[in-house]
Design a protein around this motif. Structure first.
Motif, PDB file in Angstrom:
ATOM      1  N   GLU A   4      29.234 -71.297   0.066  1.00  0.00           N
ATOM      2  CA  GLU A   4      28.302 -72.145   0.942  1.00  0.00           C
ATOM      3  C   GLU A   4      26.995 -71.561   0.934  1.00  0.00           C
ATOM      4  OE1 GLU A   4      31.804 -73.118   4.445  1.00  0.00           O
ATOM      5  OE2 GLU A   4      30.135 -71.637   4.782  1.00  0.00           O
ATOM      6  N   PHE A   5      26.559 -70.358   0.860  1.00  0.00           N
ATOM      7  CA  PHE A   5      25.293 -69.861   0.549  1.00  0.00           C
ATOM      8  C   PHE A   5      24.738 -70.092  -0.648  1.00  0.00           C
ATOM      9  CE2 PHE A   5      22.309 -66.652  -0.418  1.00  0.00           C
ATOM     10  CZ  PHE A   5      21.511 -66.244   0.913  1.00  0.00           C
ATOM     11  N   LYS A   6      25.603 -70.070  -1.699  1.00  0.00           N
ATOM     12  CA  LYS A   6      25.036 -70.427  -2.884  1.00  0.00           C
ATOM     13  C   LYS A   6      24.525 -71.842  -3.020  1.00  0.00           C
ATOM     14  CE  LYS A   6      27.877 -67.216  -5.697  1.00  0.00           C
ATOM     15  NZ  LYS A   6      28.971 -67.361  -6.658  1.00  0.00           N
ATOM     16  N   GLN A   7      25.383 -72.735  -2.512  1.00  0.00           N
ATOM     17  CA  GLN A   7      25.100 -74.452  -2.492  1.00  0.00           C
ATOM     18  C   GLN A   7      23.887 -74.557  -1.676  1.00  0.00           C
ATOM     19  OE1 GLN A   7      28.900 -75.953  -1.024  1.00  0.00           O
ATOM     20  NE2 GLN A   7      29.734 -75.976  -3.066  1.00  0.00           N
ATOM     21  N   LEU A   8      23.734 -73.725  -0.568  1.00  0.00           N
ATOM     22  CA  LEU A   8      22.398 -73.748   0.383  1.00  0.00           C
ATOM     23  C   LEU A   8      21.257 -73.390  -0.216  1.00  0.00           C
ATOM     24  CD1 LEU A   8      21.988 -74.709   3.362  1.00  0.00           C
ATOM     25  CD2 LEU A   8      22.160 -72.293   4.026  1.00  0.00           C
ATOM     26  N   THR A   9      21.091 -72.330  -1.018  1.00  0.00           N
ATOM     27  CA  THR A   9      20.152 -71.728  -1.336  1.00  0.00           C
ATOM     28  C   THR A   9      19.633 -71.971  -3.028  1.00  0.00           C
ATOM     29  OG1 THR A   9      21.241 -69.484  -1.982  1.00  0.00           O
ATOM     30  CG2 THR A   9      20.141 -69.920   0.055  1.00  0.00           C
ATOM     31  N   GLY A  10      20.800 -72.269  -3.752  1.00  0.00           N
ATOM     32  CA  GLY A  10      20.644 -72.658  -5.019  1.00  0.00           C
ATOM     33  C   GLY A  10      20.670 -71.170  -5.658  1.00  0.00           C
ATOM     34  N   LEU A  11      20.951 -70.217  -5.395  1.00  0.00           N
ATOM     35  CA  LEU A  11      20.693 -68.833  -5.979  1.00  0.00           C
ATOM     36  C   LEU A  11      22.144 -68.681  -6.668  1.00  0.00           C
ATOM     37  CD1 LEU A  11      18.980 -66.728  -3.337  1.00  0.00           C
ATOM     38  CD2 LEU A  11      17.980 -67.570  -5.367  1.00  0.00           C
ATOM     39  N   ASN A  12      21.980 -67.651  -7.609  1.00  0.00           N
ATOM     40  CA  ASN A  12      23.368 -67.162  -8.282  1.00  0.00           C
ATOM     41  C   ASN A  12      24.476 -66.450  -7.361  1.00  0.00           C
ATOM     42  OD1 ASN A  12      22.547 -68.547 -10.614  1.00  0.00           O
ATOM     43  ND2 ASN A  12      21.523 -66.720 -11.374  1.00  0.00           N
ATOM     44  N   GLU A  13      23.672 -65.769  -6.524  1.00  0.00           N
ATOM     45  CA  GLU A  13      24.364 -64.611  -5.692  1.00  0.00           C
ATOM     46  C   GLU A  13      24.748 -65.101  -4.391  1.00  0.00           C
ATOM     47  OE1 GLU A  13      25.984 -62.191  -6.964  1.00  0.00           O
ATOM     48  OE2 GLU A  13      25.030 -62.250  -8.835  1.00  0.00           O
ATOM     49  N   GLY A  14      25.831 -65.004  -3.824  1.00  0.00           N
ATOM     50  CA  GLY A  14      26.308 -65.466  -2.401  1.00  0.00           C
ATOM     51  C   GLY A  14      26.221 -64.424  -1.568  1.00  0.00           C
ATOM     52  N   LEU A  15      26.053 -64.744  -0.175  1.00  0.00           N
ATOM     53  CA  LEU A  15      25.999 -63.921   0.857  1.00  0.00           C
ATOM     54  C   LEU A  15      27.297 -64.422   1.941  1.00  0.00           C
ATOM     55  CD1 LEU A  15      24.865 -61.704   2.722  1.00  0.00           C
ATOM     56  CD2 LEU A  15      23.269 -63.489   3.794  1.00  0.00           C
ATOM     57  N   ALA A  16      28.174 -63.437   2.013  1.00  0.00           N
ATOM     58  CA  ALA A  16      29.304 -63.749   2.910  1.00  0.00           C
ATOM     59  C   ALA A  16      29.166 -62.988   4.146  1.00  0.00           C
ATOM     60  CB  ALA A  16      30.655 -63.308   2.271  1.00  0.00           C
ATOM     61  N   ILE A  17      29.496 -63.501   5.364  1.00  0.00           N
ATOM     62  CA  ILE A  17      29.132 -62.587   6.451  1.00  0.00           C
ATOM     63  C   ILE A  17      30.624 -62.979   7.292  1.00  0.00           C
ATOM     64  CG2 ILE A  17      28.220 -62.614   8.913  1.00  0.00           C
ATOM     65  CD1 ILE A  17      25.573 -63.432   7.594  1.00  0.00           C
ATOM     66  N   LYS A  18      31.447 -62.008   7.563  1.00  0.00           N
ATOM     67  CA  LYS A  18      32.744 -62.179   8.126  1.00  0.00           C
ATOM     68  C   LYS A  18      32.543 -62.141   9.611  1.00  0.00           C
ATOM     69  CE  LYS A  18      34.856 -58.511   6.430  1.00  0.00           C
ATOM     70  NZ  LYS A  18      35.803 -57.372   6.035  1.00  0.00           N
ATOM     71  N   THR A  19      33.248 -62.979  10.291  1.00  0.00           N
ATOM     72  CA  THR A  19      33.508 -62.915  11.867  1.00  0.00           C
ATOM     73  C   THR A  19      33.389 -61.825  12.533  1.00  0.00           C
ATOM     74  OG1 THR A  19      34.494 -65.289  11.609  1.00  0.00           O
ATOM     75  CG2 THR A  19      34.536 -64.302  13.782  1.00  0.00           C
ATOM     76  N   THR A  20      34.365 -60.862  11.808  1.00  0.00           N
ATOM     77  CA  THR A  20      34.565 -59.636  12.303  1.00  0.00           C
ATOM     78  C   THR A  20      33.345 -58.756  12.668  1.00  0.00           C
ATOM     79  OG1 THR A  20      35.420 -58.988  10.387  1.00  0.00           O
ATOM     80  CG2 THR A  20      36.985 -59.338  12.096  1.00  0.00           C
ATOM     81  N   GLN A  21      32.430 -58.991  11.294  1.00  0.00           N
ATOM     82  CA  GLN A  21      30.924 -58.176  11.390  1.00  0.00           C
ATOM     83  C   GLN A  21      30.287 -58.802  12.178  1.00  0.00           C
ATOM     84  OE1 GLN A  21      30.319 -59.311   7.084  1.00  0.00           O
ATOM     85  NE2 GLN A  21      30.830 -57.036   6.434  1.00  0.00           N
ATOM     86  N   ALA A  22      30.178 -59.875  12.346  1.00  0.00           N
ATOM     87  CA  ALA A  22      29.257 -60.627  13.564  1.00  0.00           C
ATOM     88  C   ALA A  22      29.722 -60.117  14.970  1.00  0.00           C
ATOM     89  CB  ALA A  22      29.211 -62.077  13.270  1.00  0.00           C
TER      90      ALA A  22
END
Length: 337
Positions: free
Chosen positions: A152-170
């Motif tokens: 979802e992050f890649k589609q949102l930003t158009g970058l090659n790398e993605g950022l994943a944030i787990k619910t448990t981390q938040a």
């Protein structure tokens, strides 16, 4: 420019976000250690197992809620079970103090005696955990797994790398902020908290002013149980529950408390993040980051890693030794609340 952004996203994905979550867990653990040291004047080696046994109570309550079909929507059910685990951990800590530590307190035993006794308590807790829940890995996290997925992050930003944030981390970061704010409010705004600080600063003067030492000790153990259970549960949700891992966590937790200044709550929190980010930065493989930044002809063939992740806890040990040699009182020179 996009290459630099991609490199930053990799660092955020594998260092910044995990570091904030892990640092929050260590900070809460170190805060419990520093409370015991400030009030009871000893290093509680059983704190890691207190985290584990508090988490065990939370897991048992979570399983009960899940069996009854009760959930917490996208959030982990363990958050609903947390009060049960905290209550059980408080009872256990108060019973342990009544049966074990109070005797040595009346004998006015030295800190070394307390330390040895806490090691004995640690082994008793560890045996109890393995007897009740077993030594195996226990996964109790449920609910929505990710707040943001890499795709979802890649589609949102158009970058090659993605950022994943787990619910448990938040959940970990938010819970840690709320818990630390509550602890500081209690210590600075309530009469009992001020009594604890006075007792920590000068025990004899506090006794002359009418402060009840038994009440101060009881509140200290209650706060320790609360912090240990929350820290252990957040760690278990973020990683998984392995009883022996909490024993290993003792080193980075003590390193965090000592680096910040043992006995100083602010130092414990700062120390937690120093240790967490140090472990991640030293053991992270920078190959992909460097590949984005440097020209293709200079792209590295190795992992560009200072130390293997197998030596993660060794980083805590090295930092601990350096701090003890250079500034034994820690960054904030702590000795009291």
């Amino acid at each position: 420019m996009s290459d630099v952004l991609n490199a930053l996203v990799i660092l955020a994905n594998f260092v910044l976000v995990p570091g904030l979550a892990y640092g929050s867990q260590l900070a809460l653990g170190a805060l419990g250690v520093t409370l015991v040291y400030a009030v009871l004047r000893f290093s509680n080696f059983a704190h890691g197992e207190t985290m584990a046994i508090g988490t065990m109570f939370v897991i048992l309550a979570t399983w009960g809620l899940q069996a009854a079909g009760i959930g917490f929507g996208p959030l982990p059910t363990a958050l609903l079970a947390l009060p049960v685990g905290i209550f059980a951990a408080i009872i256990l800590c108060l019973v342990t103090d009544r049966l074990v530590y109070r005797y040595y307190r009346r004998q006015k035993a030295s800190g070394v005696i307390y330390l040895i006794v806490s090691v004995g308590v640690m082994f008793v807790y560890n045996g109890l955990i393995r007897f009740v829940i077993g030594p195996r890995d226990q996964v109790f996290a449920d609910g929505q797994r990710f707040i943001m997925k890499a795709r979802e992050f890649k589609q949102l930003t158009g970058l090659n790398e993605g950022l994943a944030i787990k619910t448990t981390q938040a959940v970990t970061v938010v819970t840690a902020i709320v818990t630390v704010a509550a602890v500081f409010w209690f210590l600075n705004r309530t009469r009992t908290g001020k009594s604890m600080r006075a007792f920590s600063d000068n025990e004899d003067l506090a006794l002359l002013s009418g402060i009840n030492p038994d009440r101060v000790v009881m509140i200290a153990w209650i706060m320790t149980a609360v912090l240990a259970t929350i820290a252990g549960t957040l760690y278990g949700l973020d990683k998984s529950f392995k009883p022996f891992v909490y024993l290993q966590l003792l080193l980075p937790i003590f390193a965090a408390a000592i680096v910040g200044g043992v006995g100083n709550p602010i130092g414990a929190i700062a120390g937690g993040f120093v240790i967490a980010f140090s472990e991640l930065l030293v053991t992270f493989a920078y190959k992909r980051v460097v590949t984005y930044i440097l020209p293709n002809s200079m792209a590295p063939e190795t992992l560009v890693q200072f130390l293997s992740t197998d030596y993660k806890f060794a980083v805590s040990f090295v930092i601990l030794v350096i701090v003890l040699l250079v500034k034994p009182t820690g960054i904030f020179s702590g000795k009291s609340l």
